[in-house]
Write an enzyme that holds these catalytic residues in place. Sequence first.
Site, PDB file in Angstrom:
ATOM      1  N   GLY A 253      35.245 -93.704  18.827  1.00  0.00           N
ATOM      2  CA  GLY A 253      34.341 -94.662  19.456  1.00  0.00           C
ATOM      3  C   GLY A 253      34.723 -94.899  20.904  1.00  0.00           C
ATOM      4  N   GLU A 256      41.863 -96.406  24.267  1.00  0.00           N
ATOM      5  CA  GLU A 256      42.437 -97.436  25.135  1.00  0.00           C
ATOM      6  C   GLU A 256      43.401 -96.926  26.196  1.00  0.00           C
ATOM      7  OE1 GLU A 256      43.111 -97.095  21.789  1.00  0.00           O
ATOM      8  OE2 GLU A 256      45.241 -97.384  21.393  1.00  0.00           O
ATOM      9  N   ASN A 257      43.236 -95.689  26.701  1.00  0.00           N
ATOM     10  CA  ASN A 257      44.152 -95.180  27.733  1.00  0.00           C
ATOM     11  C   ASN A 257      44.397 -96.275  28.762  1.00  0.00           C
ATOM     12  OD1 ASN A 257      43.637 -92.461  26.631  1.00  0.00           O
ATOM     13  ND2 ASN A 257      41.641 -92.801  27.568  1.00  0.00           N
ATOM     14  N   HIS A 289      37.822-104.751  22.274  1.00  0.00           N
ATOM     15  CA  HIS A 289      38.859-104.107  21.455  1.00  0.00           C
ATOM     16  C   HIS A 289      39.780-103.262  22.337  1.00  0.00           C
ATOM     17  CE1 HIS A 289      40.176-101.845  17.710  1.00  0.00           C
ATOM     18  NE2 HIS A 289      40.520-100.984  18.670  1.00  0.00           N
ATOM     19  N   GLU A 290      39.187-102.406  23.152  1.00  0.00           N
ATOM     20  CA  GLU A 290      40.008-101.509  23.979  1.00  0.00           C
ATOM     21  C   GLU A 290      40.823-102.292  25.001  1.00  0.00           C
ATOM     22  OE1 GLU A 290      40.254 -98.658  22.820  1.00  0.00           O
ATOM     23  OE2 GLU A 290      38.511 -98.831  21.503  1.00  0.00           O
ATOM     24  N   GLU A 312      46.062-101.315  15.863  1.00  0.00           N
ATOM     25  CA  GLU A 312      44.638-101.351  15.514  1.00  0.00           C
ATOM     26  C   GLU A 312      44.214-102.636  14.815  1.00  0.00           C
ATOM     27  OE1 GLU A 312      42.847 -99.597  17.011  1.00  0.00           O
ATOM     28  OE2 GLU A 312      44.074 -97.889  17.572  1.00  0.00           O
TER      29      GLU A 312
END
Length: 844
Positions: A253, A256-257, A289-290, A312
Amino acid sequence: MAESTHFYELFQPTHYNVYLDINRATKVIAGTSTITGDAKQTSIAIHQKFMTISAVKADGKDVPFTFDDQSEGIHIDLGKTGETTVAIDFTAPLTDSMMGIYPSYYELNGEKKELIGTQFETTAARQAFPCVDEPEAKATFDLAIKFDEHEGETVISNMPEVKVINGVHYFDTTVRMSSYLIAFAFGEMQSKLTTTKSGVKVGVFSTKAHQPKELDFALDIAKRSIEFYEDFYQTPYPLPHSWQLALPDFSAGAMENWGLVTYREAYLVLDPDNTSFETKQRVATVIAHELAHQWFGDLVTMKWWDDLWLNESFANMMEYVAIDAIEPDWHIWEVFQTSEAPMALQRDATDGVQSVHVQVEDPAEIDALFDGAIVYAKGARMLVMVRALIGDDALRAGLKNYFATHHYGNATGADLWAALGAASGMDVGAIMNSWLEQPGYPVVSAAVGDGKLTITQQQFFVGEGKDAGRQWQVPLNGNYDAVPEILADKSVTLGDYAELRQTNGQPFRLNVGNNSHFIVKYDDTLLQDILANLDGLDAIAQLQLLQDLRLLAEGRQISYAAIVPLLSRFGVSHSTVVNDVLYGVAGNLRKFVTPDSAEEKALRTLFDRLSAKQVDRLGWTPKADESNDDQLTRPFVLNAALYAKNPESIAAAHKLFVANQDNLAGLPASVRVFILANEVENFSDATIFDQLLNDYRKSSDASYKADLAAALPTTGDAALLAKLIGVFEDADTVKPQDLRAWYRGVLNNSKGEQAAWDWIRNDWQWLEDTVGGDMEFTTYITVTTGVFHTPERLAEFKAFFEPKLNTPGLTREITMDTKVIETRVALIEDEKTAVNEAVAQAVK
Ligand SMILES: [Zn+2]
């Protein structure tokens, strides 16, 4: 599992100089990875995958090395220990795998274009440059990138670009970080930028195939999310910028880099003038979220993948905490209740499910850990329980301390429990370990016997389950004072029921708010009391009641037919969450009927009875200024009316299609999918079908494309269904990232089921070659399982998948899914007659 050595134990990097020369035309990556670190032994190992290594130097001198594809490593003989600089010259292929460094494809004004991006989690940084590719091996990175650049292209990365010399782009040294969080991208991009209150630059980037206004929503949510987290975590955002980039080809989806978050286009860019509220909510929660990960995951990272849940589960809870804070009117926790809670309860009830915390070594097994229902949804429910127990003040104080202690380093679950325990004065670890280390969850039975009210916990199973005597520390959240805060034992007696009922003046209930991960089985006395006072229950309590009854029926603890007469009592609700669960339960009845039978006709009538008044009330066209609940409820009732074959609804949808035939993308986004599906199912011919398929190819509007992908497979025409399957492997039409939705659509149509099933069995090797490397691969099996419900399909499923049982990463999914289909087949066999009779009674 075999003992395996983490490469970090052999060599501990402190700094990387990575030079990459990426050629899109020749599809070759060439480069040098220069790693300074501390050699703990004279022989060390560095990760690589699919690479050709031409030379390895240690402190400037050539040293011997060997390859080992099994461990994805280069073994290097240093002949010394201590601080060493290792330089590795390599080449690697640039492939379309959506892993490592890879191209995304899109069209702009009829011209084919490429955008290069990266996806390194979990173990694909080693496909981009040699590195110690383990989360604990944190180091600083200097990245220098050259590519076959032409005018108008931009390159972005975790850190700002500091200089360009001879076509080589140099980026600022990163903070200390894990390899899987490195990212970069280049190509023709557009962007919109802003700055947070604290001075962090925030940007949204996409290809130029999108209208500039499509970047606005994400920019606003990203900026306000970062501001929220800086305040909530009481810890500043650690980097100079936070870029959000939409990639046309993207397997997960979002990712998160650190400082350069990558997204599916569907989860970042949207048309602010025509996007459903539901889609906006989804995009906002993905962004939140990220960005939660920028601290929790990036600043402090799990020590090893067994603690993936730390990342997570936490981010999955915080996305709701953040959006609830910045958009309180959205009531975003309702989405948690309708999506995460049932997903976790369903999957976690199957024996053989993984626990949230799982031992893992093999890279293929690491990818299989990303079980959305467990590591994300159940884990988030666990943390919601913790939050409810300790409160926000202790949560924030504990987190601040956790970040201060472990920043730029790694942590385990025990470290988090210690920090939250210190802040709250509770033994958080003792309570949570029963949830973290054990698979499954309890059904808590509440029953009156000999006049006494007693509650008892026992593991709940859907399907056959081996009772291992597991017990949990269950936060009970009862509405009577006599209920203890935690049920730690098997059973507790609360006292004389008649007295308790009298004193409390309301029906007895447990898990008020539905925040604890268990279901409740009330005995008949207690259930009838609740049902007699249904109107006094809030929407979440009504949702919970129906959901728990459904699960108990799936688990064969009550009869499915007993739920059917209750449905009409919920059909009048104006609440989204109640309608969501109502039509979820009603939809479940579809597995009990044979297509085109009298039973199916009765079920369609039931759907019509449930939805008719609501369809009249809400209509087919969204109104200005209507409530969020009305906006979100309309799709459920329209969908029900179309399943019911309600003639007025079919005509209304057809009329809207005809009136908007020249601009179907412009139909109101919240009802568009039903208008399209109605047309395909009831009115279309090959011409309209081809027009819609062509729209799908040409459009860059992800939400319109998703609607078309849902509508086209509803056709009853075998030739058109064959045509759809014919484009499954044509990446110019269906991108591999979107294929699963198409496959599910055709499989879920009784007229397409056989053809879709034949396709996946015949072309499994192609599927494995195309998407086998990514963490979503096993969900093709899950999707198949979601549809199958006959003994014949069960036998075919077993015949096809059992020989694949030993494939790394597939074992658990095949085992669990076989059980899921077996359970469903048995349920239908046993209860079909009773359920269909109950439906017939309900529509009499
Ligand atoms: Zn995440």
